[in-house]
Write an enzyme that holds these catalytic residues in place. Structure first.
Site, short mmCIF file in Angstrom:
data_model
loop_
_atom_site.label_atom_id
_atom_site.label_comp_id
_atom_site.label_asym_id
_atom_site.label_seq_id
_atom_site.Cartn_x
_atom_site.Cartn_y
_atom_site.Cartn_z
N GLY A 130 12.04 -3.33 2.83
CA GLY A 130 13.38 -3.49 2.28
C GLY A 130 13.54 -4.56 1.23
N ASN B 203 5.36 -2.09 8.61
CA ASN B 203 5.28 -0.75 8.04
C ASN B 203 6.65 -0.08 8.14
OD1 ASN B 203 4.15 1.74 7.09
ND2 ASN B 203 2.23 1.27 8.12
N THR B 204 6.68 1.23 7.91
CA THR B 204 7.94 1.98 7.98
C THR B 204 8.41 2.14 9.42
OG1 THR B 204 6.67 4.05 8.03
CG2 THR B 204 7.39 3.25 5.88
N ASN C 239 2.65 8.60 10.72
CA ASN C 239 2.40 9.97 10.25
C ASN C 239 1.03 10.51 10.62
OD1 ASN C 239 4.96 10.10 8.94
ND2 ASN C 239 4.13 8.76 7.35
N THR C 240 0.24 9.74 11.35
CA THR C 240 -1.01 10.22 11.91
C THR C 240 -0.88 10.15 13.42
OG1 THR C 240 -2.32 9.51 10.01
CG2 THR C 240 -3.50 9.85 12.08
N ALA D 200 0.83 -1.20 0.00
CA ALA D 200 0.00 0.00 0.00
C ALA D 200 0.88 1.26 0.00
CB ALA D 200 -0.90 -0.01 1.22
N GLY D 201 0.30 2.35 -0.49
CA GLY D 201 1.00 3.63 -0.50
C GLY D 201 1.43 4.06 -1.88
N LYS E 81 -1.66 -4.72 9.84
CA LYS E 81 -0.31 -4.24 9.51
C LYS E 81 0.31 -3.58 10.74
CE LYS E 81 2.31 -1.97 5.84
NZ LYS E 81 2.21 -1.36 4.50
N GLY F 94 12.57 1.10 2.61
CA GLY F 94 13.67 0.77 1.71
C GLY F 94 14.71 -0.12 2.37
N PHE G 258 -1.69 9.97 5.35
CA PHE G 258 -2.95 9.42 4.82
C PHE G 258 -3.65 10.39 3.87
CE2 PHE G 258 -4.09 6.09 8.34
CZ PHE G 258 -3.11 5.26 7.86
N SER H 223 1.01 3.36 10.75
CA SER H 223 1.63 4.52 10.10
C SER H 223 2.13 5.48 11.18
CB SER H 223 0.62 5.25 9.21
OG SER H 223 1.15 6.49 8.78
N THR I 132 9.20 0.71 -2.13
CA THR I 132 10.29 1.68 -2.29
C THR I 132 11.32 1.23 -3.31
OG1 THR I 132 9.99 2.44 -0.01
CG2 THR I 132 12.10 2.96 -1.05
N PHE J 32 3.40 11.51 4.54
CA PHE J 32 2.21 11.88 3.78
C PHE J 32 1.02 12.18 4.69
CE2 PHE J 32 4.16 9.55 0.10
CZ PHE J 32 4.16 10.62 -0.77
N ASN K 51 8.81 9.23 4.23
CA ASN K 51 7.58 9.94 3.89
C ASN K 51 6.84 10.32 5.16
OD1 ASN K 51 4.67 8.64 4.17
ND2 ASN K 51 6.12 6.93 3.90
#
Length: 352
Positions: A289, A239-240, A174-175, A61-62, A210, A260, A114, A172, A311, A112, A110
């Site tokens: 990765g 996830n990241t 980022n939220t 996803a992403g 996830k 990555g 969402f 994630s 990535t 982002f 990133n």
């Protein structure tokens, strides 16, 4: 990789990362990207959660947040594709710049947040999806929501009829406070709501969870316990990461999730430990990765039934899918495995 793809990739890598991402999606929509068709063999065909896959290499996803390039992705050679994340209402995400290419590290960061067009617009595209693909949707929650657990169930209820699987994304970075939902009690309650929504579909689908790669041992044990008792079909690990260990790029200090090559070892160890905690009884999807056939193979041997990547496409292009699937077939044959399933977990102890 053909010369024209190599030239296009070189051009994209000189372009602003988010703009390059948009151009790659546009190329897929217009049919300008390489088309590998179905990549499969007797050895590569596999199954996860009842889904029959032509090969075990999926798109994470992403990449296609808004399900805009489904036709192109259906011809790109992936065994399965996950789009999103989708939230109930559209949201712009975080301010730009929010995507950074770490070329020296073959990585990306990133934040982002969402950004997506919301479940209605995305659901309309999913309703017109190609039939010849295994397609999933990453479920997300709106940043301003007062009930994020409800958001996940709402997106599934709206879009589920057009999907082969769905993923609950509580990992994630980022939220704000989203990762708090990985706690045992909060996660149990959230998944109960999602599974209830799933049972309300005319045809319930596999639901995956996830998780983040930054959980400590106790947190990972809690996730394993909840996953086994909640009815989810499996876990996507991972996830990241928020870790910045060993990076060289000038962008290493940027806030957000790192993906990555630097994530490979960390995510594979989490995968192996989760496989150990669940005694191999819970299907796992290995992501983080994966950029070569050997890395895909290592994820499988660590306990993954299938893998995902994203990535690595930034640096290897879409033809990387064909390279990895073909190479994976050869590695399985080299070591005497007749199927992907035969190799799953065969090297788990090496990562514990």
């Amino acid at each position: 990789m053909k010369l024209i793809e190599r030239a296009g990739l070189a051009l994209l890598q000189k372009t602003d990362p988010e703009q390059a991402h948009g151009l790659a999606l546009r190329a897929l929509r217009l049919g300008l990207s390489p088309s590998a068709g179905t990549m499969t063999s007797d050895r590569l065909r596999c199954q996860i959660a009842g889904l029959e896959l032509p090969n075990p290499v999926g798109l994470a996803a992403g990449f296609d947040k808004n399900a805009e390039a489904l036709d192109g992705l259906s011809r790109s050679g992936f065994g399965f594709v996950e789009v999103g994340a989708a939230t109930p209402y559209p949201q712009p995400g975080n301010p730009k710049p929010r995507l950074f290419r770490l070329t020296e590290d073959k990585a990306a960061i990133n934040r982002f947040g969402f950004n997506n067009e919301g479940m209605v617009a995305i659901g309309d595209r999913l309703a017109k999806r190609p039939a010849n693909m295994i397609l999933g949707l990453n479920l997300g929650a709106n940043k301003t929501s007062d009930d994020r657990a409800r958001d996940f169930a709402q997106v599934l209820a709206h879009c589920g009829a057009h999907l082969d699987f769905a993923t609950v994304n509580v990992s994630s970075p980022n939220t704000e406070k989203l990762r708090d939902l990985q706690g045992k009690d909060a996660l149990s309650a959230l998944l109960a709501g999602v599974m209830d929504a799933n049972s309300g579909l005319a045809k319930p689908i596999p639901v995956f969870l996830k998780i983040a790669p930054d959980l400590d041992a106790a947190g990972l044990a809690d996730v394993a316990e909840v996953a086994l008792s909640s009815g989810v079909a499996g876990v996507i690990a991972t996830n990241t990461t928020l870790s910045r260990d060993g990076l060289h790029s000038k962008h290493k200090g940027q806030a957000g999730g790192l993906s990555g090559q630097p994530l490979f070892e960390r995510s594979t160890r989490v995968l192996a430990h989760l496989s150990d905690l669940t005694n191999g009884d819970l299907p796992l999807i290995g992501v983080g990765g994966v950029g070569s056939a050997e890395q895909a193979y290592q994820k499988i041997r660590a306990g993954a039934s299938v893998v995902q990547l994203y990535t690595a496409l930034v640096y290897g292009g879409i033809s990387l899918v064909k390279e990895i699937t073909g190479g994976l077939d050869a590695l399985l044959a080299r070591d005497g495995f007749q199927s992907v399933a035969d190799a799953v977990g065969s090297g788990r102890k090496d990562w514990l």
